[in-house]
Design a protein around this motif. Structure first.
Motif, short mmCIF file in Angstrom:
data_model
loop_
_atom_site.label_atom_id
_atom_site.label_comp_id
_atom_site.label_asym_id
_atom_site.label_seq_id
_atom_site.Cartn_x
_atom_site.Cartn_y
_atom_site.Cartn_z
N THR A 49 8.18 0.49 -3.06
CA THR A 49 6.79 0.92 -3.00
C THR A 49 6.35 1.38 -4.39
N ASN A 65 -0.27 5.38 8.83
CA ASN A 65 0.16 4.23 8.03
C ASN A 65 -0.95 3.75 7.09
N ASP A 93 -0.67 3.73 3.05
CA ASP A 93 -0.89 2.49 2.28
C ASP A 93 -2.10 2.58 1.34
#
Length: 485
Positions: free
Chosen positions: A477, A394, A398
């Motif tokens: 995103t 993750n 990110d």
């Protein structure tokens, strides 16, 4: 790294050494097919599916035998009452094999939904009457059984003088309650602890076969001894089943095999623990069971919603197979969320573009997962390692961390091996229907993206709002979008 498994017979972990490596014989007690499978049936199926998968992964050639009990399992105990399948057939005015076929199809469908691999051989007790009769003859010839009014009983007291009855369950026959035979309705027996190898059929009994002793049917315990040795030999590696089968079923199996062959047949006994509701075992006899279909469709008063087969599988694997699992709808909801987080990280991992160097340390993950699996199939520890790795995934997703191509490929291989191949968790990409479903949602969200670029806010908002109302979580995103149900 060596596989250690807990041997119920010796009550300790032992290094697994097959009798005839690389071949492994695995026998597991399957269902009695007179009703729908419930969560209690799912646990042994999933437990020994994990063992089957892991042994195969380690390079062993596994012959996995899982029997189907379709005769001789009586209603009250091993020797008394009506045959459960025959009773169902009588009540529903069907042939017993119609009952068997109906519920066996449903059992197989449930196992397929749970991604439980089919066994190598799935023998039926009713298809091995001859083998069971021959096994009884050996026990009689050895002097450990007696004929009484057309039935044949195992002489536990005589057997115990030469061998040890109770070694698996830790019971002492001298301490077992000796009730009055007449009050038991067991006048044929010399002692109440003796168990039936063959029962003479009453006139109303539907399922019966000819034998040297009477027109009758085999005792429940006998089928596993006869079929296990037929397909795996007089000695084989592993016998598995639920802990509730230790006594009397597996105890009687050991006695029958020693009596007939002069030695034990099984090297390692493995037993999964029970699933409970409010501290009570889940099962048909207690009337507190929830069928797998009810889990899948949510139609039960104890369920807050429907739960997918993979949620059920993940729920079971989050506990060690030898520990008790107490069921609640809240626990399933927690498992559902945990599985979603893990699969989301796996999905993100597949989309990551590698960098030149890694700022995260993912080395050693495979070894840690293998170490946990080799420690008596410790699936909760494997899952915890995968969750730890998910945090790194993750962070990379990110943009907070980077990962090299070499490390990325290693991480992809570990997640594929342990999530899909060993834990047997289906991902959306592993199922053609789910794959089409995912592509359909992606198509809608791409149309939404195009609408946003064209400043068609009405269309963009409509797609987002209607998908959200259906239960989808949508996140925009920098690269496009993410979604989950």
């Amino acid at each position: 790294m060596e596989l250690q498994i807990y041997n119920t017979l010796t009550r300790r972990k032992e290094i697994f050494k097959p009798i005839n490596a690389p071949h492994v014989g695995l026998y597991v007690c399957g269902p009695t097919v007179y009703g729908d499978a419930h969560l209690g049936h799912a646990r042994p199926a999933i437990t020994f599916d994990i063992l089957f998968r892991f042994l195969t992964y380690l390079g062993y050639k596994v012959r996995y035998v899982r029997n189907i009990t379709d005769v001789g399992h009586l209603e009250h105990d091993a020797d008394e009452g009506e045959d459960k399948i025959a009773k169902k057939a009588r009540l529903e005015q069907l042939e017993p094999m119609e009952v068997v076929q109906h519920y066996l199809i449903r059992y197989h469908n449930a196992m397929s939904a749970l991604n439980v691999l089919p066994p190598s051989i799935e023998p039926h007790a009713s298809g091995h009457i001859i083998e069971q009769i021959e096994f009884i003859k050996k026990i009689l010839d050895a002097g450990f059984a007696y004929i009484s009014e057309g039935s044949v009983y195992f002489d536990v007291e005589k057997y115990n003088k030469q061998f040890h009855y109770g070694k698996l369950s830790g019971r002492n026959i001298d301490e077992l309650l000796e009730t009055t035979r007449k009050l038991d309705g067991q006048e044929e027996k010399r002692r109440s602890i003796d168990f039936a190898l063959w029962k003479k059929a009453a006139p109303e009994h539907i399922m019966h076969w000819p034998s040297p002793w009477s027109e009758g049917f085999p005792g429940w315990h006998l089928e596993c001894s006869a079929m296990g040795t037929k397909y795996l030999g007089e000695t084989f590696d592993i016998h598995g089943g639920g802990m509730d089968l230790m006594f009397p079923h597996h105890e009687c199996e050991i006695a029958q095999s020693c009596a007939a062959l002069g030695h034990e047949t099984v090297k390692y006994w493995m037993h999964n623990n029970m699933i409970t509701i409010n501290g009570q075992k889940m099962g048909k006899s207690l009337g507190n069971f929830i069928t797998l279909d009810e889990f899948f469709n949510g139609n039960h008063k104890l369920l807050s919603k429907a739960f997918s087969p993979m949620t059920i599988r993940f729920f079971i694997l989050q506990a060690h197979y030898r520990s008790t699992v107490d069921f609640s709808s809240e626990a399933l909801e927690a498992s559902e969320k945990g599985l979603a987080r893990l699969l989301e990280a796996y999905s993100r991992l597949k989309k990551i573009s590698p960098a030149k160097t890694s700022s995260v340390d993912v080395k050693g993950l495979k070894e840690k997962c293998l170490e946990a699996m080799c420690d008596d199939l410790n699936t909760p520890i494997v899952i915890s390692h995968l969750f730890d790795a998910s945090k790194a995934i993750n962070s990379i997703h990110d943009g907070k961390e980077t990962i090299s191509a070499e490390d990325l490929n290693e991480l992809l291989e570990v997640f594929k091996t342990f999530i899909e191949d060993i834990l047997g968790i289906k991902t959306s990409e592993g199922n053609s229907n789910n794959d089409a479903y995912q592509k359909a949602i992606d198509l809608l969200l791409n149309i939404r993206l195009e609408a946003k670029r064209n400043k068609d806010w009405a269309t963009s908002d409509k797609i987002r709002d209607e998908l959200t109302a259906l239960g989808f979580s949508i996140k925009d995103t920098k690269d496009g979008f993410e979604w989950q149900l």
